[in-house]
Write a protein that holds these residues in place. Sequence first.
Motif, PDB file in Angstrom:
ATOM      1  N   LEU A 207      14.940 -28.669  12.836  1.00 53.33           N
ATOM      2  CA  LEU A 207      15.908 -28.769  11.748  1.00 53.33           C
ATOM      3  C   LEU A 207      16.051 -27.427  11.014  1.00 53.33           C
ATOM      4  O   LEU A 207      15.113 -26.946  10.381  1.00 53.33           O
ATOM      5  N   GLU A 208      17.261 -26.883  11.139  1.00 53.19           N
ATOM      6  CA  GLU A 208      17.560 -25.586  10.524  1.00 53.19           C
ATOM      7  C   GLU A 208      17.962 -25.792   9.063  1.00 53.19           C
ATOM      8  O   GLU A 208      18.501 -26.822   8.703  1.00 53.19           O
ATOM      9  N   TYR A 209      17.713 -24.810   8.243  1.00 55.09           N
ATOM     10  CA  TYR A 209      18.135 -24.875   6.842  1.00 55.09           C
ATOM     11  C   TYR A 209      18.990 -23.655   6.529  1.00 55.09           C
ATOM     12  O   TYR A 209      18.915 -22.641   7.228  1.00 55.09           O
ATOM     13  N   VAL A 242      13.524 -21.714  11.676  1.00 61.87           N
ATOM     14  CA  VAL A 242      13.787 -20.603  10.751  1.00 61.87           C
ATOM     15  C   VAL A 242      14.840 -19.675  11.349  1.00 61.87           C
ATOM     16  O   VAL A 242      14.602 -19.049  12.382  1.00 61.87           O
ATOM     17  N   ASP A 243      15.998 -19.626  10.717  1.00 65.19           N
ATOM     18  CA  ASP A 243      17.029 -18.659  11.127  1.00 65.19           C
ATOM     19  C   ASP A 243      16.896 -17.473  10.171  1.00 65.19           C
ATOM     20  O   ASP A 243      16.966 -17.651   8.941  1.00 65.19           O
ATOM     21  N   LEU A 244      16.701 -16.284  10.712  1.00 61.18           N
ATOM     22  CA  LEU A 244      16.414 -15.135   9.844  1.00 61.18           C
ATOM     23  C   LEU A 244      17.560 -14.781   8.891  1.00 61.18           C
ATOM     24  O   LEU A 244      17.356 -14.059   7.923  1.00 61.18           O
ATOM     25  N   GLY A 245      18.738 -15.303   9.151  1.00 63.96           N
ATOM     26  CA  GLY A 245      19.878 -14.988   8.278  1.00 63.96           C
ATOM     27  C   GLY A 245      20.095 -15.977   7.156  1.00 63.96           C
ATOM     28  O   GLY A 245      21.045 -15.848   6.396  1.00 63.96           O
ATOM     29  N   HIS A 246      19.211 -16.983   7.061  1.00 64.20           N
ATOM     30  CA  HIS A 246      19.494 -18.083   6.133  1.00 64.20           C
ATOM     31  C   HIS A 246      18.650 -18.097   4.860  1.00 64.20           C
ATOM     32  O   HIS A 246      18.278 -19.152   4.368  1.00 64.20           O
ATOM     33  N   HIS A 247      18.323 -16.924   4.365  1.00 66.77           N
ATOM     34  CA  HIS A 247      17.528 -16.858   3.130  1.00 66.77           C
ATOM     35  C   HIS A 247      18.211 -15.978   2.104  1.00 66.77           C
ATOM     36  O   HIS A 247      19.002 -15.104   2.447  1.00 66.77           O
ATOM     37  N   PHE A 269      12.705 -20.383  16.083  1.00 65.98           N
ATOM     38  CA  PHE A 269      13.434 -19.334  15.368  1.00 65.98           C
ATOM     39  C   PHE A 269      14.847 -19.217  15.874  1.00 65.98           C
ATOM     40  O   PHE A 269      15.111 -19.448  17.057  1.00 65.98           O
ATOM     41  N   HIS A 270      15.713 -18.822  14.990  1.00 68.20           N
ATOM     42  CA  HIS A 270      16.981 -18.246  15.381  1.00 68.20           C
ATOM     43  C   HIS A 270      16.887 -16.798  14.952  1.00 68.20           C
ATOM     44  O   HIS A 270      16.965 -16.483  13.761  1.00 68.20           O
ATOM     45  N   PHE A 271      16.711 -15.938  15.912  1.00 65.41           N
ATOM     46  CA  PHE A 271      16.597 -14.516  15.616  1.00 65.41           C
ATOM     47  C   PHE A 271      17.959 -13.877  15.423  1.00 65.41           C
ATOM     48  O   PHE A 271      18.899 -14.129  16.190  1.00 65.41           O
ATOM     49  N   ILE A 320      17.661 -16.704  20.142  1.00 66.63           N
ATOM     50  CA  ILE A 320      18.548 -15.748  19.466  1.00 66.63           C
ATOM     51  C   ILE A 320      19.782 -16.512  19.001  1.00 66.63           C
ATOM     52  O   ILE A 320      20.275 -17.392  19.715  1.00 66.63           O
ATOM     53  N   ASP A 321      20.236 -16.226  17.797  1.00 65.92           N
ATOM     54  CA  ASP A 321      21.488 -16.812  17.303  1.00 65.92           C
ATOM     55  C   ASP A 321      22.270 -15.676  16.654  1.00 65.92           C
ATOM     56  O   ASP A 321      22.087 -15.382  15.477  1.00 65.92           O
ATOM     57  N   GLN A 322      23.094 -15.034  17.442  1.00 67.79           N
ATOM     58  CA  GLN A 322      23.806 -13.854  16.942  1.00 67.79           C
ATOM     59  C   GLN A 322      25.287 -13.940  17.271  1.00 67.79           C
ATOM     60  O   GLN A 322      25.705 -14.690  18.142  1.00 67.79           O
TER      61      GLN A 322
HETATM   62 MN    MN Z   1      21.193 -20.456  13.412  1.00 70.70          MN
END
Ligand code: MN
Length: 423
Positions: A207-209, A242-247, A269-271, A320-322
């Motif tokens: 579950l992504e936030y 944890v998606d690194l872009g979501h903070h 992770f979604h890097f 990876i999510d780019q």
């Molecule tokens: Mn993502």
Amino acid sequence: MADELWEYRMSKFSPAYEMLAENLQAQGINIEVVKAALKEQAIETPSWGYANSGTRFKAFPWPGAAVTTHQKIDDAAVVHKMTGIAPSVAIHIPWDKPEDGDYVAMREYAEEKGVRIGAVNPNVFQDEEYRLGSFGNPSPEVQMRALEHMLECCDIMERTQSDILSLWFADGTNYAGQDSLRGRKRRFEENLRQVYAHLPENGRLLLEYKFFEPAFYATDVPDWGTSYAFCLKLGERAQVLVDLGHHAQGVNIEQIVAFLLGEGRLGGFHFNNRKYADDDLMVGTVNPFELFLIYCELSSAAFGDHEPGRSTARKVAYMIDQSHNIEGKIAPMILSVLNCQDAYAKSLIVPAARLAEAQSAGEVLEAHHILAEAFRTDVRPLLAQVHLEMSVPADPLAAYHASGYEEQIRKERGVSATSGGYQ
Ligand code: MN
Ligand code: RM4
Ligand code: MN
């Protein structure tokens, strides 16, 4: 590979590698263990990263960008061939829905190409009906529509032999009073429970936030704590992504990683990398130190003695999510995989015993210095050596450019029309 080529490459990299290996051995680091770990690293690439994508303002078409799922799988296979550590590709449904609905054939096609299908990502944010959200939507019919799609994705997991259902929701509200916050929480809980109950036997739900966008007043899963609380209620096979872009700016992501590892709830992770928001830039390009620190938490958990951190770290799904909008498609994906490899390598050469000693003695500067020294180490000779031992090109990016693949797909696929953001 021809023997002379092998010898030439060995002669080129060997002296630097030998020096580095000697240096590391002197610090008590077993280079063979480091190399073995690097060979086992796996980074999943996303099917959507090979297609045209853009910003809210414009999607610039990239010549040769993949359109069909077969083409996306072909491209993912090339990234794996060049790097040796990108063995799976994530799919997004319905973006990757096969025309004939045959997901078994999709899996077989991927296997033929040397990769497998990774996480299944349901899409509950692009249909007209989702204007006010999916699971959080006040309408029971819309919630049901989203739930049915999720259950279809559980079925797709079975057929593609995927073991991860990766959930991201665009749900939330834009205005105070727009909807009941507690009501939305209840709807989420109930619908997630139904999804969890339908997971394939060994499947995990991640579950992504995200703290903002597209909703700006409140998102329904805004932070890791909310995701964690939902996961706790669901069961052991529900974990946080944890998606690194979501903070928000300045958030200490490695601390979140450490906490979730310690609780056995870090799933994946979604890097990517961000400067301002959910920028979806290439991982490791804006803040490589942050990526290194995240990997330090993962490596120290995976090679440490504490449970559940140790087994949790070993099962983390690295994805990876780019969104590559101006830099090409396949080459940036290769570079992203290599950036993860570089960060992982640096985390593996942290002298754990010395660091622990400095930490328990309260040697603040020494502890920080030990970590920073590992980050500053040039691990490129080590990575070149690992590539050689894995029989992948010593310099994967250069090898890709020299391979002629880019020219070939440009010719074969041409330029496909784009409309808006994701296609
Ligand atoms: Mn993502
Ligand atoms: C979101 C999130 C999801 C991705 C969508 C398209 O911001 O990161 O993982 O699938 O974008
Ligand atoms: Mn995102």
